[in-house]
Motif scaffolding. Sequence first.
Motif, PDB file in Angstrom:
ATOM      1  N   ASP A   1       2.623 -27.244  13.193  1.00 50.40           N
ATOM      2  CA  ASP A   1       3.546 -28.202  12.587  1.00 50.40           C
ATOM      3  C   ASP A   1       4.285 -27.608  11.397  1.00 50.40           C
ATOM      4  O   ASP A   1       5.414 -27.992  11.092  1.00 50.40           O
ATOM      5  CB  ASP A   1       2.781 -29.453  12.120  1.00 50.40           C
ATOM      6  N   SER A   2       3.658 -26.658  10.718  1.00 48.83           N
ATOM      7  CA  SER A   2       4.248 -26.079   9.510  1.00 48.83           C
ATOM      8  C   SER A   2       5.250 -24.972   9.807  1.00 48.83           C
ATOM      9  O   SER A   2       6.018 -24.577   8.920  1.00 48.83           O
ATOM     10  CB  SER A   2       3.131 -25.483   8.634  1.00 48.83           C
ATOM     11  N   GLY A   3       5.243 -24.450  11.029  1.00 48.11           N
ATOM     12  CA  GLY A   3       6.094 -23.308  11.345  1.00 48.11           C
ATOM     13  C   GLY A   3       5.574 -22.000  10.783  1.00 48.11           C
ATOM     14  O   GLY A   3       6.265 -20.974  10.812  1.00 48.11           O
ATOM     15  N   GLN A   4       4.332 -22.012  10.270  1.00 40.23           N
ATOM     16  CA  GLN A   4       3.758 -20.810   9.665  1.00 40.23           C
ATOM     17  C   GLN A   4       2.911 -19.997  10.641  1.00 40.23           C
ATOM     18  O   GLN A   4       2.524 -18.867  10.332  1.00 40.23           O
ATOM     19  CB  GLN A   4       2.882 -21.202   8.460  1.00 40.23           C
ATOM     20  N   LEU A   5       2.614 -20.543  11.800  1.00 38.19           N
ATOM     21  CA  LEU A   5       1.782 -19.819  12.766  1.00 38.19           C
ATOM     22  C   LEU A   5       2.464 -18.518  13.186  1.00 38.19           C
ATOM     23  O   LEU A   5       3.635 -18.513  13.557  1.00 38.19           O
ATOM     24  CB  LEU A   5       1.516 -20.695  13.990  1.00 38.19           C
ATOM     25  N   GLY A   6       1.728 -17.441  13.111  1.00 38.41           N
ATOM     26  CA  GLY A   6       2.260 -16.132  13.463  1.00 38.41           C
ATOM     27  C   GLY A   6       2.865 -15.383  12.286  1.00 38.41           C
ATOM     28  O   GLY A   6       3.117 -14.179  12.382  1.00 38.41           O
ATOM     29  N   HIS A   7       3.091 -16.069  11.182  1.00 37.72           N
ATOM     30  CA  HIS A   7       3.732 -15.457  10.014  1.00 37.72           C
ATOM     31  C   HIS A   7       2.702 -15.021   8.967  1.00 37.72           C
ATOM     32  O   HIS A   7       1.518 -15.307   9.081  1.00 37.72           O
ATOM     33  CB  HIS A   7       4.728 -16.432   9.398  1.00 37.72           C
ATOM     34  N   ASN A   8       3.186 -14.324   7.948  1.00 36.85           N
ATOM     35  CA  ASN A   8       2.361 -13.900   6.805  1.00 36.85           C
ATOM     36  C   ASN A   8       1.293 -12.889   7.206  1.00 36.85           C
ATOM     37  O   ASN A   8       0.191 -12.880   6.666  1.00 36.85           O
ATOM     38  CB  ASN A   8       1.709 -15.115   6.130  1.00 36.85           C
ATOM     39  N   LEU A   9       1.631 -12.020   8.154  1.00 39.09           N
ATOM     40  CA  LEU A   9       0.707 -10.971   8.588  1.00 39.09           C
ATOM     41  C   LEU A   9       0.534  -9.942   7.480  1.00 39.09           C
ATOM     42  O   LEU A   9       1.509  -9.505   6.867  1.00 39.09           O
ATOM     43  CB  LEU A   9       1.238 -10.307   9.859  1.00 39.09           C
ATOM     44  N   MET A  10      -0.707  -9.554   7.232  1.00 35.57           N
ATOM     45  CA  MET A  10      -1.017  -8.589   6.170  1.00 35.57           C
ATOM     46  C   MET A  10      -2.000  -7.543   6.685  1.00 35.57           C
ATOM     47  O   MET A  10      -2.714  -7.758   7.648  1.00 35.57           O
ATOM     48  CB  MET A  10      -1.652  -9.318   4.966  1.00 35.57           C
ATOM     49  N   ASP A  11      -2.002  -6.402   6.016  1.00 41.52           N
ATOM     50  CA  ASP A  11      -3.029  -5.373   6.192  1.00 41.52           C
ATOM     51  C   ASP A  11      -3.125  -4.655   4.854  1.00 41.52           C
ATOM     52  O   ASP A  11      -2.191  -4.711   4.047  1.00 41.52           O
ATOM     53  CB  ASP A  11      -2.646  -4.395   7.310  1.00 41.52           C
ATOM     54  N   HIS A  12      -4.228  -4.006   4.586  1.00 40.95           N
ATOM     55  CA  HIS A  12      -4.263  -3.203   3.370  1.00 40.95           C
ATOM     56  C   HIS A  12      -3.460  -1.927   3.575  1.00 40.95           C
ATOM     57  O   HIS A  12      -3.418  -1.372   4.676  1.00 40.95           O
ATOM     58  CB  HIS A  12      -5.717  -2.863   3.006  1.00 40.95           C
ATOM     59  N   HIS A  13      -2.810  -1.480   2.518  1.00 47.70           N
ATOM     60  CA  HIS A  13      -2.126  -0.186   2.604  1.00 47.70           C
ATOM     61  C   HIS A  13      -3.001   0.866   1.928  1.00 47.70           C
ATOM     62  O   HIS A  13      -3.560   0.650   0.859  1.00 47.70           O
ATOM     63  CB  HIS A  13      -0.713  -0.259   2.007  1.00 47.70           C
ATOM     64  N   PHE A  14      -3.160   1.978   2.619  1.00 47.73           N
ATOM     65  CA  PHE A  14      -4.051   3.023   2.126  1.00 47.73           C
ATOM     66  C   PHE A  14      -3.485   4.378   2.542  1.00 47.73           C
ATOM     67  O   PHE A  14      -2.295   4.525   2.735  1.00 47.73           O
ATOM     68  CB  PHE A  14      -5.483   2.780   2.612  1.00 47.73           C
ATOM     69  N   GLY A  15      -4.347   5.412   2.625  1.00 49.04           N
ATOM     70  CA  GLY A  15      -3.850   6.746   2.934  1.00 49.04           C
ATOM     71  C   GLY A  15      -3.165   7.391   1.750  1.00 49.04           C
ATOM     72  O   GLY A  15      -2.245   8.198   1.896  1.00 49.04           O
ATOM     73  N   VAL A  16      -3.619   7.042   0.541  1.00 43.68           N
ATOM     74  CA  VAL A  16      -3.044   7.596  -0.684  1.00 43.68           C
ATOM     75  C   VAL A  16      -4.177   7.822  -1.681  1.00 43.68           C
ATOM     76  O   VAL A  16      -5.079   6.994  -1.806  1.00 43.68           O
ATOM     77  CB  VAL A  16      -1.960   6.654  -1.253  1.00 43.68           C
ATOM     78  N   GLY A  17      -4.162   8.953  -2.366  1.00 48.54           N
ATOM     79  CA  GLY A  17      -5.234   9.261  -3.312  1.00 48.54           C
ATOM     80  C   GLY A  17      -5.128  10.685  -3.807  1.00 48.54           C
ATOM     81  O   GLY A  17      -4.028  11.227  -3.945  1.00 48.54           O
ATOM     82  N   ALA A  18      -6.278  11.310  -4.028  1.00 46.85           N
ATOM     83  CA  ALA A  18      -6.294  12.676  -4.551  1.00 46.85           C
ATOM     84  C   ALA A  18      -7.635  13.326  -4.266  1.00 46.85           C
ATOM     85  O   ALA A  18      -8.637  12.647  -3.999  1.00 46.85           O
ATOM     86  CB  ALA A  18      -6.017  12.681  -6.058  1.00 46.85           C
ATOM     87  N   SER A  19      -7.652  14.649  -4.319  1.00 47.51           N
ATOM     88  CA  SER A  19      -8.899  15.406  -4.160  1.00 47.51           C
ATOM     89  C   SER A  19      -8.832  16.654  -5.016  1.00 47.51           C
ATOM     90  O   SER A  19      -7.748  17.103  -5.416  1.00 47.51           O
ATOM     91  CB  SER A  19      -9.129  15.777  -2.690  1.00 47.51           C
ATOM     92  N   GLY A  20     -10.006  17.213  -5.308  1.00 45.31           N
ATOM     93  CA  GLY A  20     -10.061  18.417  -6.125  1.00 45.31           C
ATOM     94  C   GLY A  20     -11.395  19.110  -5.986  1.00 45.31           C
ATOM     95  O   GLY A  20     -12.315  18.609  -5.325  1.00 45.31           O
ATOM     96  N   GLU A  21     -11.504  20.271  -6.604  1.00 45.56           N
ATOM     97  CA  GLU A  21     -12.729  21.075  -6.549  1.00 45.56           C
ATOM     98  C   GLU A  21     -13.444  21.029  -7.894  1.00 45.56           C
ATOM     99  O   GLU A  21     -12.827  20.773  -8.934  1.00 45.56           O
ATOM    100  CB  GLU A  21     -12.377  22.522  -6.196  1.00 45.56           C
ATOM    101  N   TYR A  22     -14.744  21.317  -7.849  1.00 52.28           N
ATOM    102  CA  TYR A  22     -15.531  21.324  -9.079  1.00 52.28           C
ATOM    103  C   TYR A  22     -16.288  22.644  -9.180  1.00 52.28           C
ATOM    104  O   TYR A  22     -16.949  23.078  -8.225  1.00 52.28           O
ATOM    105  CB  TYR A  22     -16.518  20.162  -9.116  1.00 52.28           C
ATOM    106  N   GLU A  23     -16.181  23.258 -10.342  1.00 50.50           N
ATOM    107  CA  GLU A  23     -16.881  24.516 -10.585  1.00 50.50           C
ATOM    108  C   GLU A  23     -18.180  24.202 -11.311  1.00 50.50           C
ATOM    109  O   GLU A  23     -18.184  23.852 -12.476  1.00 50.50           O
ATOM    110  CB  GLU A  23     -16.003  25.455 -11.404  1.00 50.50           C
ATOM    111  N   GLY A  24     -19.272  24.320 -10.592  1.00 53.75           N
ATOM    112  CA  GLY A  24     -20.566  23.972 -11.160  1.00 53.75           C
ATOM    113  C   GLY A  24     -21.478  23.379 -10.113  1.00 53.75           C
ATOM    114  O   GLY A  24     -21.093  23.216  -8.947  1.00 53.75           O
ATOM    115  N   PHE A  25     -22.717  23.075 -10.519  1.00 54.08           N
ATOM    116  CA  PHE A  25     -23.735  22.524  -9.625  1.00 54.08           C
ATOM    117  C   PHE A  25     -23.996  23.440  -8.422  1.00 54.08           C
ATOM    118  O   PHE A  25     -24.381  22.978  -7.351  1.00 54.08           O
ATOM    119  CB  PHE A  25     -23.335  21.127  -9.119  1.00 54.08           C
ATOM    120  N   GLU A  26     -23.754  24.781  -8.605  1.00 54.64           N
ATOM    121  CA  GLU A  26     -23.989  25.698  -7.491  1.00 54.64           C
ATOM    122  C   GLU A  26     -25.448  25.734  -7.054  1.00 54.64           C
ATOM    123  O   GLU A  26     -25.755  26.109  -5.924  1.00 54.64           O
ATOM    124  CB  GLU A  26     -23.545  27.117  -7.856  1.00 54.64           C
ATOM    125  N   ASP A  27     -26.334  25.325  -7.961  1.00 55.44           N
ATOM    126  CA  ASP A  27     -27.768  25.347  -7.633  1.00 55.44           C
ATOM    127  C   ASP A  27     -28.247  24.024  -7.059  1.00 55.44           C
ATOM    128  O   ASP A  27     -29.446  23.822  -6.855  1.00 55.44           O
ATOM    129  CB  ASP A  27     -28.583  25.678  -8.887  1.00 55.44           C
TER     130      ASP A  27
END
Length: 565
Positions: A327-353
């Motif tokens: 009745d509201s005309g909202q059925l099928g609308h307002n589709l969402m998903d999380h957006h991801f696939g973004v960030g960072a990475s790096g190396e750490y010098e230490g804890f070799e033991d």
Amino acid sequence: MNLNIKAEKENTYDAIVVGSGISGGWAAKELCEKGLKTLVLERGRNVEHIKDYTTAMKAPWEFAHHLEHTNKMREDHPIQSRCYAFDEATQQFWVNDRENPYNEIKPFNWLRGYHVGGRSLMWGRQVYRWSDLDFTANAKDGHGVDWPIRYKDIAPWYEYVERYIGVSGQAEGLPQLPDGVFMPAMEMNCLEKHVAQRIKEQYKDRILTIGRAAHVTKEHNGRGPCQYRSLCARGCPFTGYFSSNGVTLPAAAKTGNLTLRPDSIVLEVLYDKDKSKATGVRVMDAHTLQTVEYYANIIFLNASTLGTSWIMLNSVSDRFPNGFGNDSGQLGHNLMDHHFGVGASGEYEGFEDQYYNSGRRPNGIYIPRFRNVNEQTKRSDYVRGFGYQGGAGRGRGTSWEGIGVQLKEAQTQPGKWSMGIGSWGEHLPYYENKVSLNHNKKDRYGLPTLDIDCEFRENELAMRKDMMASAVEMLEAAGLKNVHGYDDMPPPGHCIHEMGTARMGRDPKTSVLNEFNQVHAAKNVFVTDGACMTSSSCVNPSITYMALTARACDHAVSELKKGNI
């Protein structure tokens, strides 16, 4: 006439649940345990717990292609094969894309499994409660409509679910990420602990903690504990993580009130305009293509966000010419998903033991949302927020010198420590992001296919800049070297957190469902999968579906006893 009456009686139940995944399994358990004869309809094949986890105990060398994707797999699964959990050992749990088409008006990865248990067999198992920061967001910033519930309404149901499924995690006392009932947390390794300490020292507004996961870390109701194999997407023979197959469907079956019918494609919800209520569903047998009708006083739609959308849009009648309850005309609308696939990475010098003794821990770290939490953290360039998941580890040695034994020994030595964090961001509810039926393009059953028209917009794109920059900043602040940010920008759907399309709300003129997940115009029909969501938050949504389902089942049975539905 007598034959028809007999057939109708034989096909009549107290309740019908459409879908057997995370929310459908919960609906089955709750309704059966409350004494209702319940029919669960699953469009895919049957999968029996343990018995049908045929690859769960295999080693990589026991597979013909050592878990790699073959050309045939890519041909049959061009969409599904993009998922991190898809490989030679799990392909049987993902749909054949050629046999299950849909139409991408804009790029959208619809990742799904059609079988008993649905994606509860392959899900990421991260479970985080929402807070009132999420439930009040729409009302405060004007996007979408106001949620008809608040945290206090669902908090007891979060606890109810957590106690039953088993959630490992660490209490942190954050208002934006409420603590739950936790089993012993999985242990972070030395670099993760180091980064957590540095973040605590460097920032007043953020922390790093262990992920909250639906894995039992000690024996729980005859389940587990988790064996730290990290082969979860194959199905867990130890029932170390929550799935419908291992937990809720067996509980429903134990009552004697469950009838499970796989290979049953629900075509539409049947509606009696004189009674102003739904009477049942029409089903097509996936093998014979014959149709049959089933009847019940209560109907729960849990076919997954887009599956439920398809059923409701396909359920047209004189009363609902534009889809069931629309009745509201909202059925099928307002589709969402999380957006991801973004960030960072790096190396750490230490804890070799040092190394880590957690085996293949099926869980990572979590950095909860710290943007737009209060006035001090408010941004001017975007609304809502994001969190990070990730982890640290040591790769194998990088030396390729020598041959034979010398080379093999070099490769057994651990390499440098490294750490990566990736972000999950909230997607606003835009009316223009929608699904609709395409009657000109049919599937192999002769049924209309789904057009999916969804995209991320300015708010999400602005947020992503901060998501990457903040990731780089935190890792550098923690002492990591060679830190680099990335933004792969996968399309909507790829996070497998699709939600919306039949949103809850206070006003029938602007929403499809009420505060108890009932269709406004047909109070005996409930929608408690992702379709019901009014906004998306930035945390994994499955435990919210479970809590909403348990709450709605309690309300449904109460209303049924009162004669209100």
